[in-house]
Design a protein around this motif. Sequence first.
Motif, PDB file in Angstrom:
ATOM      1  N   SER A   1       0.807  -1.075  -0.011  1.00  0.00           N
ATOM      2  CA  SER A   1       0.007  -0.106  -0.119  1.00  0.00           C
ATOM      3  C   SER A   1       0.848   1.093   0.139  1.00  0.00           C
ATOM      4  O   SER A   1       0.253   2.413  -0.386  1.00  0.00           O
ATOM      5  CB  SER A   1      -1.027   0.074   1.107  1.00  0.00           C
ATOM      6  OG  SER A   1      -0.054  -0.480   2.415  1.00  0.00           O
TER       7      SER A   1
ATOM      8  N   ARG B   1      -2.411   1.754  -6.224  1.00  0.00           N
ATOM      9  CA  ARG B   1      -2.145   0.836  -5.428  1.00  0.00           C
ATOM     10  C   ARG B   1      -2.347  -0.221  -6.344  1.00  0.00           C
ATOM     11  O   ARG B   1      -1.760  -1.483  -6.124  1.00  0.00           O
ATOM     12  CB  ARG B   1      -2.966   1.106  -4.215  1.00  0.00           C
ATOM     13  CG  ARG B   1      -2.220   1.969  -3.416  1.00  0.00           C
ATOM     14  CD  ARG B   1      -2.708   2.098  -1.915  1.00  0.00           C
ATOM     15  NE  ARG B   1      -4.105   2.292  -1.706  1.00  0.00           N
ATOM     16  CZ  ARG B   1      -5.226   1.741  -1.512  1.00  0.00           C
ATOM     17  NH1 ARG B   1      -4.913   0.414  -1.232  1.00  0.00           N
ATOM     18  NH2 ARG B   1      -6.105   2.038  -1.402  1.00  0.00           N
TER      19      ARG B   1
ATOM     20  N   PRO C   1       5.734  -2.879  11.550  1.00  0.00           N
ATOM     21  CA  PRO C   1       4.893  -4.200  11.303  1.00  0.00           C
ATOM     22  C   PRO C   1       5.416  -5.212  12.061  1.00  0.00           C
ATOM     23  O   PRO C   1       6.501  -5.574  12.337  1.00  0.00           O
ATOM     24  CB  PRO C   1       5.496  -4.438   9.823  1.00  0.00           C
ATOM     25  CG  PRO C   1       5.838  -3.160   9.161  1.00  0.00           C
ATOM     26  CD  PRO C   1       6.498  -2.520  10.352  1.00  0.00           C
TER      27      PRO C   1
ATOM     28  N   SER D   1       2.076   6.333   6.415  1.00  0.00           N
ATOM     29  CA  SER D   1       1.337   5.182   6.025  1.00  0.00           C
ATOM     30  C   SER D   1       0.292   5.010   7.214  1.00  0.00           C
ATOM     31  O   SER D   1      -1.005   4.606   6.922  1.00  0.00           O
ATOM     32  CB  SER D   1       1.700   4.113   5.820  1.00  0.00           C
ATOM     33  OG  SER D   1       2.624   3.537   6.903  1.00  0.00           O
TER      34      SER D   1
ATOM     35  N   MET E   1      -3.618   5.846   6.758  1.00  0.00           N
ATOM     36  CA  MET E   1      -4.388   5.037   5.592  1.00  0.00           C
ATOM     37  C   MET E   1      -5.335   4.279   6.548  1.00  0.00           C
ATOM     38  O   MET E   1      -5.148   3.929   7.647  1.00  0.00           O
ATOM     39  CB  MET E   1      -3.584   4.234   4.942  1.00  0.00           C
ATOM     40  CG  MET E   1      -2.433   4.826   4.090  1.00  0.00           C
ATOM     41  SD  MET E   1      -1.481   3.516   3.348  1.00  0.00           S
ATOM     42  CE  MET E   1      -2.207   3.379   1.809  1.00  0.00           C
TER      43      MET E   1
ATOM     44  N   SER F   1      -6.973   0.039   3.520  1.00  0.00           N
ATOM     45  CA  SER F   1      -6.108   0.336   2.421  1.00  0.00           C
ATOM     46  C   SER F   1      -4.518  -0.020   2.844  1.00  0.00           C
ATOM     47  O   SER F   1      -3.810  -0.492   1.919  1.00  0.00           O
ATOM     48  CB  SER F   1      -6.195   1.930   2.473  1.00  0.00           C
ATOM     49  OG  SER F   1      -7.199   2.203   1.741  1.00  0.00           O
ATOM     50  N   TYR F   2      -4.354   0.225   4.131  1.00  0.00           N
ATOM     51  CA  TYR F   2      -2.862  -0.161   4.402  1.00  0.00           C
ATOM     52  C   TYR F   2      -2.692  -1.596   4.508  1.00  0.00           C
ATOM     53  O   TYR F   2      -1.515  -2.028   3.805  1.00  0.00           O
ATOM     54  CB  TYR F   2      -2.645   0.228   5.760  1.00  0.00           C
ATOM     55  CG  TYR F   2      -1.444  -0.263   6.696  1.00  0.00           C
ATOM     56  CD1 TYR F   2      -0.426   0.680   6.648  1.00  0.00           C
ATOM     57  CD2 TYR F   2      -1.362  -1.384   6.848  1.00  0.00           C
ATOM     58  CE1 TYR F   2       0.951   0.459   7.059  1.00  0.00           C
ATOM     59  CE2 TYR F   2      -0.039  -1.789   7.416  1.00  0.00           C
ATOM     60  CZ  TYR F   2       1.042  -0.798   7.459  1.00  0.00           C
ATOM     61  OH  TYR F   2       2.384  -1.306   7.959  1.00  0.00           O
ATOM     62  N   HIS F   3      -3.624  -2.576   4.385  1.00  0.00           N
ATOM     63  CA  HIS F   3      -3.386  -3.668   4.457  1.00  0.00           C
ATOM     64  C   HIS F   3      -3.758  -4.435   2.860  1.00  0.00           C
ATOM     65  O   HIS F   3      -4.161  -5.558   2.637  1.00  0.00           O
ATOM     66  CB  HIS F   3      -4.160  -4.796   5.258  1.00  0.00           C
ATOM     67  CG  HIS F   3      -3.583  -4.707   6.717  1.00  0.00           C
ATOM     68  ND1 HIS F   3      -2.383  -5.064   7.202  1.00  0.00           N
ATOM     69  CD2 HIS F   3      -3.974  -3.760   7.538  1.00  0.00           C
ATOM     70  CE1 HIS F   3      -2.293  -4.913   8.355  1.00  0.00           C
ATOM     71  NE2 HIS F   3      -2.948  -3.982   8.948  1.00  0.00           N
ATOM     72  N   SER F   4      -4.042  -3.541   2.037  1.00  0.00           N
ATOM     73  CA  SER F   4      -4.591  -3.634   0.609  1.00  0.00           C
ATOM     74  C   SER F   4      -5.565  -4.497   0.537  1.00  0.00           C
ATOM     75  O   SER F   4      -5.868  -5.218  -0.735  1.00  0.00           O
ATOM     76  CB  SER F   4      -3.262  -4.266  -0.318  1.00  0.00           C
ATOM     77  OG  SER F   4      -2.290  -3.600  -0.193  1.00  0.00           O
TER      78      SER F   4
ATOM     79  N   ASP G   1      -8.772  -3.530  -0.099  1.00  0.00           N
ATOM     80  CA  ASP G   1      -9.737  -3.176  -0.994  1.00  0.00           C
ATOM     81  C   ASP G   1      -9.064  -3.356  -2.528  1.00  0.00           C
ATOM     82  O   ASP G   1      -9.746  -3.830  -3.285  1.00  0.00           O
ATOM     83  CB  ASP G   1      -9.718  -1.578  -0.999  1.00  0.00           C
ATOM     84  CG  ASP G   1      -8.169  -0.761  -0.683  1.00  0.00           C
ATOM     85  OD1 ASP G   1      -7.367  -1.490  -0.843  1.00  0.00           O
ATOM     86  OD2 ASP G   1      -8.455   0.470  -0.717  1.00  0.00           O
ATOM     87  N   VAL G   2      -7.804  -3.722  -2.496  1.00  0.00           N
ATOM     88  CA  VAL G   2      -6.929  -3.750  -3.852  1.00  0.00           C
ATOM     89  C   VAL G   2      -7.240  -5.297  -4.084  1.00  0.00           C
ATOM     90  O   VAL G   2      -7.576  -5.713  -5.358  1.00  0.00           O
ATOM     91  CB  VAL G   2      -5.470  -3.509  -3.703  1.00  0.00           C
ATOM     92  CG1 VAL G   2      -5.050  -4.062  -5.053  1.00  0.00           C
ATOM     93  CG2 VAL G   2      -5.335  -1.913  -3.881  1.00  0.00           C
ATOM     94  N   VAL G   3      -6.807  -5.968  -3.209  1.00  0.00           N
ATOM     95  CA  VAL G   3      -6.981  -7.308  -3.419  1.00  0.00           C
ATOM     96  C   VAL G   3      -8.682  -7.860  -3.604  1.00  0.00           C
ATOM     97  O   VAL G   3      -8.952  -8.749  -4.580  1.00  0.00           O
ATOM     98  CB  VAL G   3      -6.750  -8.321  -2.080  1.00  0.00           C
ATOM     99  CG1 VAL G   3      -6.964  -9.784  -2.153  1.00  0.00           C
ATOM    100  CG2 VAL G   3      -5.192  -8.157  -1.911  1.00  0.00           C
TER     101      VAL G   3
ATOM    102  N   LEU H   1     -10.789  -5.867  -5.224  1.00  0.00           N
ATOM    103  CA  LEU H   1     -10.987  -5.432  -6.562  1.00  0.00           C
ATOM    104  C   LEU H   1     -10.335  -6.568  -7.578  1.00  0.00           C
ATOM    105  O   LEU H   1     -11.205  -6.978  -8.420  1.00  0.00           O
ATOM    106  CB  LEU H   1     -10.279  -4.098  -6.841  1.00  0.00           C
ATOM    107  CG  LEU H   1     -10.493  -3.834  -8.350  1.00  0.00           C
ATOM    108  CD1 LEU H   1     -11.859  -3.140  -8.498  1.00  0.00           C
ATOM    109  CD2 LEU H   1      -9.322  -3.045  -8.710  1.00  0.00           C
ATOM    110  N   LEU H   2      -9.185  -6.918  -7.338  1.00  0.00           N
ATOM    111  CA  LEU H   2      -8.477  -7.968  -8.219  1.00  0.00           C
ATOM    112  C   LEU H   2      -9.276  -9.400  -8.112  1.00  0.00           C
ATOM    113  O   LEU H   2      -9.477  -9.940  -9.327  1.00  0.00           O
ATOM    114  CB  LEU H   2      -6.926  -8.171  -7.850  1.00  0.00           C
ATOM    115  CG  LEU H   2      -5.961  -6.900  -8.049  1.00  0.00           C
ATOM    116  CD1 LEU H   2      -4.730  -7.263  -7.522  1.00  0.00           C
ATOM    117  CD2 LEU H   2      -6.162  -6.569  -9.611  1.00  0.00           C
TER     118      LEU H   2
END
Lengths: 515, 515
Positions: free
Chosen positions: A178, A196, B174, B467, B470, B474-477, B479-481, B483-484
């Motif tokens: 991210s 992202r 982390p 970061s 966020m 979003s920080y842990h992605s 939303d991106v995962v 979507l994909l």
Amino acid sequence: MLLYEQKLQLFGLWDTDRDIPLEGSHWLNMDNLIKALHSKGHTVTVVRTTKSWCTKEESLHYSFSTIPVTDGVEYEEFVKRIVKKVIDRVRNDWSLYFFMFSSMSKVHKHACDLATAVLKDKDLMKTLKENQYDLVLTDPAWGAGILVAHYLQLPLVYNVRWVISREGHLTIAPSPMSYIPMTLSGLSDKMTFTERVKNMLFYLLFTVRDRLTLRPQYQAVCDEFFQPGVDFYELLQGADLWLMRVDFVFEFPRPTMPNVIYTGGFQCKPAKPLPQELEEFVHSSGEHGVIIMSLGTFVTEFPHDIADVIAAAFAQLPQKVIWRHKGDRPATLGNNTLLVDWMPQNDLLGHSKTRLFVAHGGTNGVQEAIYHGIPVVGLPLFFDQYDNLLRLKERGGAKLLSMATVDKNNNFLEALQDVLDEPSYRMNMQKLSRLHRDVPMEPLDTALFWIEFVMRHKGAAHLRTESYRMPWYSYHSVDVVLLLLGVVSVLILLLVAIVRYLCVRKCLKRKIKSE
Amino acid sequence: MLLYEQKLQLFGLWDTDRDIPLEGSHWLNMDNLIKALHSKGHTVTVVRTTKSWCTKEESLHYSFSTIPVTDGVEYEEFVKRIVKKVIDRVRNDWSLYFFMFSSMSKVHKHACDLATAVLKDKDLMKTLKENQYDLVLTDPAWGAGILVAHYLQLPLVYNVRWVISREGHLTIAPSPMSYIPMTLSGLSDKMTFTERVKNMLFYLLFTVRDRLTLRPQYQAVCDEFFQPGVDFYELLQGADLWLMRVDFVFEFPRPTMPNVIYTGGFQCKPAKPLPQELEEFVHSSGEHGVIIMSLGTFVTEFPHDIADVIAAAFAQLPQKVIWRHKGDRPATLGNNTLLVDWMPQNDLLGHSKTRLFVAHGGTNGVQEAIYHGIPVVGLPLFFDQYDNLLRLKERGGAKLLSMATVDKNNNFLEALQDVLDEPSYRMNMQKLSRLHRDVPMEPLDTALFWIEFVMRHKGAAHLRTESYRMPWYSYHSVDVVLLLLGVVSVLILLLVAIVRYLCVRKCLKRKIKSE
């Protein structure tokens, strides 16, 4: 500490072969470190091939062992093909990525051949064992040194920026996608949602490439020479110390590990006086000062039309220009521009008359610009160069141009004028310079301290987590989370079952009653 | 740098109140740092309450601003209650955890009251603003300093080991729960599956406690004094520099961040000569040497039966013993044992005759044992003491006993004899000592350098990721995962639909044909 310096020896393994691009800036960096180690009284052995390009037999600061490796692609041809593709306007084009991808796979094939040749050479390995070195120093951009270190069971120190195909941190430190931009993605540490997604796709692409094409090659060498169960990626992650060739003035802030030591800019030195002729030329620039331009050692050819545009832009400026250019003399060259085959770049960047650096964005050049606080107009070509320059741009110290459009609409001239006229570029670079220099210990001394630390303590186990040995599902607690979710589900199901049973009983009772 | 040392002022905010345990080792550590800053020419203002216990008005090395805070629980009573619970054999018992949990919530309530009192004091805040301090130095174990730093818009430096309720790293770096043991879990960095489940449960417990009981208290102060949208946890994570009171000789290797500076053991110094009387006693031990025992400042009362067992065990040894013990003289006390009210602990640990340290496991004592390389028999009481000692045990430098069983089966005597007779304990501690001391710069000098760095550059923005601003998904992605995964699912569904459509069409055609 002095006791150790005389008594112990240092063993540097370095994959040098004129056939594969293991040299260039990678070797220059290693050479700097070895010179410093030698000057502190250490004995360094460099393992190299007969066809090595950069390491010269006559070097006085270390001894050599020469490994014969005979076949391979032509290194110069490889670079020329890349440069040609770039100049053909495919920067930012997927075809360039795929070309680079397939080329890198070949490069690692050669590194594996080299490792095999070294490990098969019984006499060499016997000599290396008998010499009882204190450690192996290698650049893990290629894996041969790692394999030899494991064979010799020696502590391992990296002089590192790239690991096989990824930025070094991606291998050793937790890297949330991210805010950790992938190299070649052209992204910063502050990304929109779309960016992202792009970053994650880059990550997946690189990971798949890594697993499918690169790691298996090295694993095959492991399987040939070591006990079953020796995993190449574990060897790679198990190095004692990572001397990372960046610092956080250059790199975006991000997680790191205790055994990562930041040595960015360790090659930078205060400027020495220029040769008399060059000093006179620089001095003649008066109040306007000097621009220097160098696109590194790789770019020897340059298309006439672009060279003409660049020369014409320079000719319109009141500054003097020193341009490292090997091709034909551009027709539009002004009187203010001096073409040179080679320049003392560090000394020029540190000169008080220098106003601007036109650079391709290699890590070393960018670090030197930071060290001396000189603003940059960037013309990135390939590899990490765009990303390196982006780090300066994000801090307001550089303007970036694409090779594809450098000759369009006065782009180049406008960029030069903008950076020369707007004081913030220089102020920002001066600020980076102050931050970079304000450290408790010089980066080169830091590198030497920690190399000698590993020698004194025979490793740095207390700084190195061994969590990389865990299976991925354990490392990421997938097994634990599944168990806990399972327990919670069972509890919920039990509760539901009990409630239903009680309801049914109650209903039945009521039914019986009502009947 | 000298320029700055005279010109600038430093502002230290420190939550000191005799009613709440903000003092003890936390204050001792801060005091060490302030003394060093003062000796470098800095002016330090400490904000304290009228009832402050540790900070004395007559201190010469800093000036005070005194904040009147009137109500509060009795600090000594609080500690006595904990010690009583411990001595009542509830170590390792959940009831102790819950007692600690509820007590900590009260402690933070008082910290919030203190912050409110400070922020409401218009005159004080005006004076603090006018003084134009360079930074706020605070221990984030309590949050008042963070809130005042935000009010004054000043750079923020932590002298840190705990943040509100968690080990400092858990907030800034982390921390995969697969190899980062939670404090109070009693686990190391190498865990079995069951231990990882336990660790995860501790993590969830602490996180829930943090979100439900601690954060809301501080957020309420934020909401009262600052603009809407100011999030306390973001303020907390946004500190410029974290001077962490551990190093990786003590702590297990783990991810960290660029703005974390390790200053573990900065209070340790080479031993000074002992007072004559004590030196004579120590010298009289001959070849057998001396054992020292101290359970810290908290344990003033000690049950007779345990004290008798400890004294009897000491009496059977050929060593001399110096025991910091304030209660009644145990009936079983031997001639070889000297009871003292206070001891020069660092000087005794650094004495060549010292063979063993019986300690409760406070961070400071453990760091001093490492610095001087003295093996330890640990009698942990509460807080992080068990975990601190565990770190020594894992490195083979200590043996641990539980207060619940110290008087059973000669446990204590056997532990003492084991550590005295088995040379590996001493060798391992000596090794830790060598590692701890082998650094490019002393921890105290490192702390001072980086504090002054923040003063020179008005913060350390380049070392600090933002970061944490966020949203977690979003920080842990996430939303991106999602979507994909969505895109992949849609593609698969489309493919299936097309295949089905083609099949159906083919079947229909065949049907029509056959008809």
